[in-house]
Every structure is written in C-alpha cells, then in structure tokens.
Design an enzyme around this catalytic site. Structure first.
Site, PDB file in Angstrom:
ATOM      1  N   ASN A 227      47.300  29.725  -8.110  1.00 33.22           N
ATOM      2  CA  ASN A 227      45.579  29.182  -8.549  1.00 33.22           C
ATOM      3  C   ASN A 227      44.811  30.349  -8.904  1.00 33.22           C
ATOM      4  OD1 ASN A 227      45.235  25.844  -7.983  1.00 33.22           O
ATOM      5  ND2 ASN A 227      46.746  26.809  -5.666  1.00 33.22           N
TER       6      ASN A 227
ATOM      7  N   HIS B 119      41.085  23.419 -13.185  1.00 29.98           N
ATOM      8  CA  HIS B 119      42.244  23.533 -11.787  1.00 29.98           C
ATOM      9  C   HIS B 119      43.108  24.338 -13.029  1.00 29.98           C
ATOM     10  CE1 HIS B 119      44.080  23.397  -8.164  1.00 29.98           C
ATOM     11  NE2 HIS B 119      45.502  23.733  -8.622  1.00 29.98           N
TER      12      HIS B 119
ATOM     13  N   ARG C 162      43.643  22.745   0.951  1.00 32.76           N
ATOM     14  CA  ARG C 162      44.888  22.560   1.302  1.00 32.76           C
ATOM     15  C   ARG C 162      46.137  22.870  -0.013  1.00 32.76           C
ATOM     16  NH1 ARG C 162      47.476  20.272  -3.773  1.00 32.76           N
ATOM     17  NH2 ARG C 162      45.573  20.270  -4.643  1.00 32.76           N
ATOM     18  N   ASP C 163      45.808  22.805  -1.740  1.00 34.00           N
ATOM     19  CA  ASP C 163      46.742  23.718  -2.871  1.00 34.00           C
ATOM     20  C   ASP C 163      47.477  25.098  -2.125  1.00 34.00           C
ATOM     21  OD1 ASP C 163      48.557  23.443  -5.594  1.00 34.00           O
ATOM     22  OD2 ASP C 163      47.188  24.259  -5.883  1.00 34.00           O
TER      23      ASP C 163
ATOM     24  N   CYS D  45      52.349  30.134  -7.337  1.00 28.94           N
ATOM     25  CA  CYS D  45      53.948  28.994  -7.999  1.00 28.94           C
ATOM     26  C   CYS D  45      54.488  29.613  -7.521  1.00 28.94           C
ATOM     27  CB  CYS D  45      53.541  29.515  -9.901  1.00 28.94           C
ATOM     28  SG  CYS D  45      53.982  28.160 -10.325  1.00 28.94           S
TER      29      CYS D  45
HETATM   30 MG    MG Z   1      47.721  24.288  -8.228  1.00 29.59          MG
END
Ligand code: MG
Length: 316
Positions: A272, A226, A21-22, A259
């Site tokens: 992440n 997170h 997802r992320d 990012c």
């Molecule tokens: Mg993230």
C-alpha cells in the site's frame, strides 16, 4: 464574512488509513493486540478521517487479525464520533461478530465500534477463487444478506474490487471486467462506496484515468482509490485520480504490509502507498487532508517499531 483559514479555502480529500487491517494482515509476525490499540490511538490523534481497523474473517484464515473483537474492546471510549471506523466482513458469521462487537461497545461507552462494513470481491476470477475460495458471482451472492443487515443497522457499506488493474495470476484486467463488478455492487448490494484496488501496483496514471472515467456513470457510490506502490507509481496514480475527480484514497501507515505477490525471500516489495506519501502528494496538489504531519510521523515511528518487533519474533 468570516475570514477563512487556508485549510477551509482548499477543497478537501479524505485519507483512509488501512494499515491496521491491510498492513498487518500482510505481516508475517503477530503484533500484540494492546500494541495495535496504541497504534490506532496515534492514528486517531493524527487527524485521519477514517480508519479500517480489522477484519471479521475467520482467525483460521488470517490469524494476524483474529483479535478484531478484543481490539475493539480495548479501543472502546477512545473512538471519536467524527472519525469513521470500518472493518472487513467476509460472510454472515463475520457480520454477526461485528454486530456483537457494536452492541458491546454501545453498552460500554454509548458508541458503536464500527460504522462501515467493507466487502471484498475482485475483477479477476482466478484471484477471487484463490483469495476467497469463491467465484466473483459466489462472493456477490454471499454478500447479499451481509449488505441488507448492514443497511438495517444503519451502517454504511464499502465494496472493494481487488485486481482492478492487473491480477497476479491473469495479468492485465480489462476495464469492462471492473465496470461489470462495480455495477453489480452498486445495483445489487447498494454499496455507498466503491474502492478500486490495485492489488499488485500495476496501475498507471493513464489506466487510473480510464477506470475512473468508465466508472463515472455508476451513480450513488463514492469512488475511492486503493493504490499500491510496488513499482513506485502510486503517487503519480494519486495525481491522476485527483485530476479524474477522486476525493478519497487509502494509505497504510509506514507502507505497512508490503506486497506478498511481489516480494521475494530476500526483499520485501512495497505494498500500500505509505500514508505520509499519500498525504504529501494530495496536499502538494492543492487539497487539504486535515492530517497533522508531526503526529502522523509519530504513528509511523510506532508502526515501524511494532512491525520490526513482530518480524524479529516471526518464524522464517
Ligand atoms: Mg492493499
């Protein structure tokens, strides 16, 4: 007394894989749904306890994740009951799509697809407006019916707080701002789990300790961290989180996604924390994760290949 294996003798930490997802949400190119399903199967095989699969956001907003329902269809029958599967839900339309997917999976294989609903708000008013086109207060109001339907269906609820350390628009974020939003998520939406997100990787070990200490009084919700590795501090922040009592962390396979707020056209900033880095850091601190390093390595290889292929086909 039965002899304990070394793993049973160690306290355990939950590793939540958010790459599908992320990670993929922040990739420019589109990974075909069948390839995503293959990636998720390799992640399942690697011993992770929880996987965030996709988002039921409008495909107009995030086309990369527009195939959430198709992905769940493909995975039906391959989702072990002992693993928690989660998905993001931005509003009631998204929740309806999630419930449909769950009913379909139940009919097909006798197991719902999604166990946990994830809601997203922020500690920064500007980020909330730019990211979700709503004030923090508006997001919480929008989530009320989602939260009650989640409970009616016996699913669990995670509340994310983005920009819990700093905001790309507002700069430093005060601990009080995080605590205020956390209290509302706990008291008004009755979340089971609170995820403190360092959206741009500005957290420091000291700030982690301070945030977790301040949030310790919020009862009933498990705290998850997170972390982003934008400035190479994520592993130090994981160690600070462990010392402060956090036992649940998010990671993305291969550090997928990068990012978007810190990247330049020439250079992709890390996003992440990579799951392998997270697992190694947690295990080096004396905790077990249940993750098979070789199988996680295979998942990482597959993620790298898929993203390389998607990037080469992506415009720009
Ligand atoms: Mg993230």
């Amino acid at each position: 007394m039965a002899r304990m294996t070394p793993e049973e003798a160690q306290p355990s930490v939950r590793i939540v894989e958010v790459g599908p997802r992320d990670g993929l949400q922040n990739e420019a190119g589109r990974v075909p749904t069948a390839d995503k399903a293959d990636l998720v199967r390799t992640l399942i095989a690697s011993g992770l306890q929880e996987i965030e699969l996709s988002s039921f956001v409008s495909p107009r907003w995030i086309p990369q994740l527009g195939d959430a329902a198709e992905l769940l269809d493909m995975l039906a029958g391959d989702m072990p009951a002992e693993i928690t599967f989660s998905a993001l839900v931005p509003n009631m339309q998204g929740m309806e799509r999630l419930l449909e997917a769950n009913e379909k999976a139940m009919r097909a294989v006798g197991r719902r697809a999604i166990d946990k609903v994830c809601l997203f708000t922020a500690a920064s008013e500007t980020f909330s407006k730019k990211n979700t086109n709503a004030t923090i207060d508006e997001t919480l109001v929008r989530f009320e019916p989602v939260a009650s339907v989640t409970r009616e269906h016996g699913l669990s609820l995670r509340g994310y707080i983005s920009c819990a350390f700093a905001c790309p628009f507002e700069g430093a974020i005060a601990t009080d701002a995080v605590v205020r939003v956390a209290e509302r998520l706990a008291n008004e939406l009755k979340i089971d789990e609170l995820s403190i997100a360092d959206t741009i990787g500005r957290a420091t070990p000291e700030a982690v300790q301070e945030r977790i200490g301040a949030l310790g009084s919020i009862t009933g919700a498990t705290i998850n961290l997170h972390l982003h590795d934008t400035f190479g501090r994520a592993a130090d922040c994981v160690r600070a989180g462990l010392r402060a009592g956090v036992r649940s962390f998010d990671g993305a396979i291969g550090g997928l996604g990068g990012c978007p707020y810190a990247s330049t056209p020439g250079k992709r900033a890390p996003g992440n924390i990579a799951t392998a880095t997270l697992v190694q850091t947690v295990e080096d601190e004396g905790f077990s994760t249940g993750v098979d390093h070789a199988k996680l390595g295979a998942a990482r290889q597959l993620a790298d290949d898929l993203v390389a292929r998607a990037r080469s086909g992506a415009p720009g």
